[in-house]
Design an enzyme around this catalytic site. Structure first.
Site, PDB file in Angstrom:
ATOM      1  N   GLU A   8      -0.635  -9.278  -1.045  1.00 25.04           N
ATOM      2  CA  GLU A   8      -2.400  -9.484  -0.947  1.00 25.04           C
ATOM      3  C   GLU A   8      -2.953  -9.523  -2.303  1.00 25.04           C
ATOM      4  OE1 GLU A   8      -2.432  -6.606   2.176  1.00 25.04           O
ATOM      5  OE2 GLU A   8      -3.538  -7.637   3.297  1.00 25.04           O
ATOM      6  N   ALA A  48       0.977  -1.245   0.031  1.00 32.21           N
ATOM      7  CA  ALA A  48      -0.168  -0.172   0.040  1.00 32.21           C
ATOM      8  C   ALA A  48       0.838   1.075  -0.128  1.00 32.21           C
ATOM      9  CB  ALA A  48      -0.775  -0.069   1.248  1.00 32.21           C
ATOM     10  N   GLY A  92       0.526  -5.054   0.732  1.00 36.92           N
ATOM     11  CA  GLY A  92      -0.606  -4.941  -0.171  1.00 36.92           C
ATOM     12  C   GLY A  92      -0.364  -5.614  -1.617  1.00 36.92           C
ATOM     13  N   GLU A  96       4.118  -5.855   6.930  1.00 39.51           N
ATOM     14  CA  GLU A  96       3.466  -4.926   7.826  1.00 39.51           C
ATOM     15  C   GLU A  96       3.691  -4.500   9.164  1.00 39.51           C
ATOM     16  OE1 GLU A  96       2.167  -6.763   5.512  1.00 39.51           O
ATOM     17  OE2 GLU A  96       0.589  -5.827   4.180  1.00 39.51           O
TER      18      GLU A  96
HETATM   19  N1  3HC Z   1       4.679   3.466  -0.202  1.00 35.22           N
HETATM   20  C1  3HC Z   1       5.210   4.658  -0.179  1.00 35.22           C
HETATM   21  N2  3HC Z   1       6.463   4.792  -0.521  1.00 35.22           N
HETATM   22  C2  3HC Z   1       7.214   3.787  -0.427  1.00 35.22           C
HETATM   23  C3  3HC Z   1       6.713   2.565  -0.136  1.00 35.22           C
HETATM   24  C4  3HC Z   1       5.493   2.451  -0.091  1.00 35.22           C
HETATM   25  N3  3HC Z   1       4.900   1.260   0.466  1.00 35.22           N
HETATM   26  N4  3HC Z   1       7.850   1.615  -0.124  1.00 35.22           N
HETATM   27  C5  3HC Z   1       8.905   2.427  -0.668  1.00 35.22           C
HETATM   28  N5  3HC Z   1       8.583   3.716  -0.755  1.00 35.22           N
HETATM   29  C6  3HC Z   1       9.496   4.945  -1.235  1.00 35.22           C
HETATM   30  C7  3HC Z   1      10.554   5.145  -0.147  1.00 35.22           C
HETATM   31  O1  3HC Z   1      10.042   5.947   0.853  1.00 35.22           O
HETATM   32  C8  3HC Z   1      11.696   5.830  -1.139  1.00 35.22           C
HETATM   33  O2  3HC Z   1      11.195   7.003  -1.261  1.00 35.22           O
HETATM   34  P1  3HC Z   1      12.327   7.989  -1.467  1.00 35.22           P
HETATM   35  O3  3HC Z   1      13.055   7.638  -2.325  1.00 35.22           O
HETATM   36  O4  3HC Z   1      11.508   9.416  -1.642  1.00 35.22           O
HETATM   37  O5  3HC Z   1      13.105   8.330  -0.022  1.00 35.22           O
HETATM   38  C9  3HC Z   1      11.273   5.234  -2.270  1.00 35.22           C
HETATM   39  O6  3HC Z   1      10.057   4.584  -2.527  1.00 35.22           O
HETATM   40  C10 3HC Z   1      12.393   3.961  -2.533  1.00 35.22           C
HETATM   41  O7  3HC Z   1      12.314   3.090  -1.625  1.00 35.22           O
HETATM   42  P2  3HC Z   1      13.702   2.330  -0.864  1.00 35.22           P
HETATM   43  O8  3HC Z   1      14.736   3.440  -0.725  1.00 35.22           O
HETATM   44  O9  3HC Z   1      13.363   1.793   0.389  1.00 35.22           O
HETATM   45  O10 3HC Z   1      14.209   1.281  -1.970  1.00 35.22           O
HETATM   46  P3  3HC Z   1      14.715  -0.079  -1.998  1.00 35.22           P
HETATM   47  O11 3HC Z   1      14.856  -0.426  -3.201  1.00 35.22           O
HETATM   48  O12 3HC Z   1      15.998  -0.057  -1.182  1.00 35.22           O
HETATM   49  O13 3HC Z   1      13.754  -0.923  -1.268  1.00 35.22           O
HETATM   50  C11 3HC Z   1      11.759  -1.976  -0.918  1.00 35.22           C
HETATM   51  C12 3HC Z   1      12.428  -1.063  -2.041  1.00 35.22           C
HETATM   52  C13 3HC Z   1      12.108  -3.422  -0.350  1.00 35.22           C
HETATM   53  C14 3HC Z   1      10.234  -2.085  -1.686  1.00 35.22           C
HETATM   54  C15 3HC Z   1      11.306  -0.863   0.352  1.00 35.22           C
HETATM   55  O14 3HC Z   1      11.043   0.322  -0.047  1.00 35.22           O
HETATM   56  C16 3HC Z   1      10.280  -1.553   1.449  1.00 35.22           C
HETATM   57  O15 3HC Z   1      10.612  -2.275   2.307  1.00 35.22           O
HETATM   58  N6  3HC Z   1       9.087  -0.855   1.201  1.00 35.22           N
HETATM   59  C17 3HC Z   1       8.245  -0.890   2.059  1.00 35.22           C
HETATM   60  C18 3HC Z   1       7.260  -2.211   1.993  1.00 35.22           C
HETATM   61  C19 3HC Z   1       6.078  -2.277   2.813  1.00 35.22           C
HETATM   62  O16 3HC Z   1       6.223  -1.968   3.892  1.00 35.22           O
HETATM   63  N7  3HC Z   1       4.934  -2.479   2.423  1.00 35.22           N
HETATM   64  C20 3HC Z   1       3.767  -2.675   3.141  1.00 35.22           C
HETATM   65  C21 3HC Z   1       2.991  -1.521   3.184  1.00 35.22           C
HETATM   66  S1  3HC Z   1       1.734  -1.351   4.302  1.00 35.22           S
HETATM   67  C22 3HC Z   1       0.464  -2.534   3.418  1.00 35.22           C
HETATM   68  O17 3HC Z   1       0.853  -2.643   2.281  1.00 35.22           O
HETATM   69  C23 3HC Z   1      -0.764  -2.348   4.214  1.00 35.22           C
HETATM   70  C24 3HC Z   1      -1.610  -3.285   3.652  1.00 35.22           C
HETATM   71  O18 3HC Z   1      -1.624  -4.619   4.254  1.00 35.22           O
HETATM   72  C25 3HC Z   1      -3.129  -2.812   3.676  1.00 35.22           C
END
Ligand code: 3HC
Length: 670
Positions: free
Chosen positions: A105, A63, A102, A125
């Site tokens: 999912e 998400a 997400g 998450e």
């Molecule tokens: N939402 C918004 N922005 C995100 C994001 C997300 N889910 N994931 C990454 N970004 C952004 C980062 O903030 C970063 O922004 P910036 O360049 O402005 O600083 C940019 O994308 C690049 O991210 P990284 O520097 O982390 O890039 P990497 O290549 O090192 O890593 C990744 C990529 C493994 C995808 C890592 O970004 C990550 O772990 N992201 C989060 C994944 C996550 O937690 N997903 C679950 C979200 S909650 C959810 O899905 C709820 C659902 O169940 C309803």
């Protein structure tokens, strides 16, 4: 605005493609585009199957976290995934990169999943203080079983595609470079298969033993966090309730966590960590200096640990010592550490040999002449450091970066001994340097922008979280530690015990309290080494050889397994000091310990920011999370102060007579 979602027809297969850089987060426009595309596929009689894939470096990484806490635009993700699953034409997820949160999912709601072998699937998450809130906790156990679902949701680490395939989460591993073509071929193969497999319609048996064992096994890891238990509870519900009811439970738990302070703190740290990498006045496209070979001076605990970071990243290291014995000991410790990692199965024997093969131990200082970056890691003496930097200045090639690992000393004074102060920078690693994730990058008055940019980039390559600090005694982290230690010592004199103070810190969520930390680091660190000069409790302990864990005696007594017990001798020493100084002993409340040891840290953080020694409050938080184990669910000291209320912190500081930083009093901390 053009939609990040487009569709392409490949005969009877409709390919739905997301292009939402950098990580294909499932923001509103993506969700709206996906909804429209699925509707298009369902409505078009000539479409027999659909494939969902992403452009760029990854499948949907989750998400869009930036939307959290704001009003949600339709369609919400839970609704969208149910719609995908309800399609009467099979939908195939074609996964590359990381299918996270997400994104995972969405994949689970698809009827089939194919993946590139390098892909990873995960539900991280929990690391944001949340749980998969779009049916993930209900579909995952139904497909992969309770054990793996618990692992993936409550711990949050992604799993490789191969493991996912073994668990039935991925139906087929396809070619690394032919994902789309292979996914289309796969879709053709299953387009007529009926019934269409829908995860929500599967059943999974309860497994209370597995749940109990998992919870017990991970109790330390989960200590203090709300989200792991909520993830576990949701997975259990998947085994007890029909999907529709389980998903309602999941939704309610998701919203509860989302509104809580822990998730806000963990989301704050997610962005803070990424923000820390950015230097306000250094452009992102600054030309970097190539770092192909690193030199490290000093093969002690610090020098050895620092070297391991580069060796593990495939960068050769020349390590210099003054005596053969110290050099052999240092190289031996590095090997021992790698072999211990290999014994735990976290490294292959050939990787150990590759890392050791890239280590060049030498007694010849001049061997550093060809290094691109040299890190000095000798003991804390300004004179010694000045001498080393003078020698480096004489031998190093032009453009080499000269770094000091000093924890406290003035980088500008060190830089002034060279003719190239613009090439000098601080790289303050935290012990054990091969494990701790924090790197304080100390910016001297004359450090060149490209030197800073290079070191920040290098930090990422060696998997550190780097934070820029200005020149100030103790930089960000150790400077904030000082007022805490001063107050902890005063509290001992006024009636508290080391056990009480440490207990309050551990209950707060720190890995250990100030006195446990002293014992671990060594009570004798920084001691004047004169047993006849006893000016405080620490001097008294050091004079008796109570140097901490290494001597099995410090503020605590330790058994062979390093288990601490309160020390009657220390109680006597404290009592003796109280008597001699005539201090009035009284009952000290836990609340007072928080107010007098943690609030002054916040105050110091505010002063550091006022003086411009840290770029932003969130950087201070990152330092404390990654360098000292501040509980991530409290978001670091500055976030914590804000969530407690600045007024409350200021009132506590005023009550105990501290001089309060103006920005803290005004609530203008940035
Ligand atoms: N939402 C918004 N922005 C995100 C994001 C997300 N889910 N994931 C990454 N970004 C952004 C980062 O903030 C970063 O922004 P910036 O360049 O402005 O600083 C940019 O994308 C690049 O991210 P990284 O520097 O982390 O890039 P990497 O290549 O090192 O890593 C990744 C990529 C493994 C995808 C890592 O970004 C990550 O772990 N992201 C989060 C994944 C996550 O937690 N997903 C679950 C979200 S909650 C959810 O899905 C709820 C659902 O169940 C309803």
């Amino acid at each position: 605005m053009t939609s990040p979602i487009r569709t392409e027809r490949h005969g009877e297969v409709l390919v739905i493609i997301s292009d939402n850089p950098p990580v294909n987060a499932l923001g509103a426009a993506v969700r709206q585009g996906l909804e429209a595309a699925i509707k298009e596929g369902v409505a078009d009689a000539s479409v027999e199957a659909m494939v969902i894939r992403c452009d760029g470096r990854t499948f949907f990484a989750g998400a869009d976290i930036t939307e959290f806490g704001k009003p949600m635009q339709e369609p919400a993700l839970p609704m969208l995934v149910d719609m995908i699953e309800a399609s009467d034409k099979p939908v195939v997820a074609a996964i590359h990169g990381t299918a996270l949160g997400g994104g995972c999912e969405v994949a689970l709601a698809c009827h089939y999943r194919v993946a590139a072998p390098s892909a990873k699937l995960g539900t991280p998450e929990v690391k944001l203080g949340l749980l998969p809130g779009a049916g993930g906790t209900q579909r995952l156990p139904r497909i992969a079983g309770v054990g793996l679902a618990l692992e993936m949701t409550a711990k949050g680490d992604p799993i490789p595609a191969r493991k996912a395939a073994d668990a039935g989460l991925v139906d087929k591993l396809v070619g690394e470079d032919s994902l789309e073509a292979d996914a289309i071929a796969f879709a053709r193969g299953i387009k007529a298969a009926r019934p269409i497999p829908r995860a929500s319609q599967r059943e999974v048996r309860p497994d209370p033993d597995a749940v109990a064992a998992f919870t017990k096994e991970n109790s330390r890891r989960f200590r203090g966090f709300d989200a792991p238990a909520a993830n576990i509870a949701c997975v259990v519900k998947a085994t007890e309730l029909p999907y529709a009811e389980g998903v309602q439970f999941e939704r309610a738990e998701f919203m509860r966590l989302m509104m809580g302070v822990q998730s806000a703190a963990q989301r704050h740290i997610f962005f803070a960590e990424r923000q820390a990498a950015k230097i306000d006045d250094v452009p992102a496209d600054t030309q970097l200096r190539p770092i192909r070979h690193v030199g490290v001076i000093g093969a002690g605990t610090m020098g050895g640990g620092i070297s391991m970071n580069f060796l593990s990243a495939g960068i050769p290291v020349t390590i210099v010592e003054m005596a053969q014995e110290a050099l052999d000991r240092g190289a031996g410790t590095i090997r021992k550490n790698y072999e211990a990692t290999a014994a735990k199965g976290r490294m292959k024997p050939e990787q150990v040999e590759a890392a050791m093969g890239a280590l060049i131990p030498t007694l010849d200082f001049d061997a550093l002449a060809e290094c691109d970056l040299i890190i000095e890691a000798v003991y804390e003496s300004m004179d010694v450091k000045k001498e080393i930097f003078t020698r480096l200045d004489a031998i190093c090639k032009p453009g080499a970066i000269l770094a000091s690992n000093t924890s406290y000393l003035d980088i500008d004074e060190i830089a002034a001994t060279t003719k190239r102060p613009e090439d000098v920078v601080g790289m303050h690693f935290f012990s054990p340097a091969n494990v701790m994730k924090l790197l304080e990058v100390v910016r001297g008055a004359r450090t060149a922008p490209d030197v800073l940019a290079t070191v920040m980039d290098l930090a990422k390559k060696i998997r550190k979280v780097a934070v820029v600090a200005g020149v100030t005694y103790g930089f960000i982290g150790n400077r904030m530690l000082m007022p805490r230690q001063v107050e902890a010592n005063k509290l001992l004199m006024e009636g508290a015990t080391p056990e009480q103070i440490d207990r309050v810190h551990v209950a707060f969520g720190m890995p250990m309290g100030p006195f446990q930390m002293s014992d671990l680091a060594g009570v004798d660190i920084g001691w004047h080494r004169d047993p006849s000069r006893i000016e405080n409790i620490r001097d008294a302990l050091a004079a008796e050889g109570r140097w901490g864990q290494k001597k099995q005696a410090g503020f605590y007594d330790y058994d062979e397994k390093r288990q601490p017990t309160p020390s009657p001798r220390v109680a006597e020493i404290i009592e003796d000091f109280r008597r001699k100084s005539g201090s009035t002993v009284r009952e000290i409340s836990d609340e007072e310990i928080v107010e007098r040891t943690l609030y002054p840290m916040v105050n110091e953080g505010a002063l550091i920011l006022e003086e411009g020694k840290a770029q932003r409050a969130s950087d201070v938080d990152v330092v404390w999370i990654y360098g000292y184990g501040w509980p991530v669910y409290r978001g670091g000291p500055m976030f914590w102060a804000k969530s407690e209320g600045y007024d409350k912190v200021v009132a506590g500081l005023d009550k105990h007579g501290f001089k309060v930083a103006q920005s803290l009093r005004d609530g203008t901390i940035r």
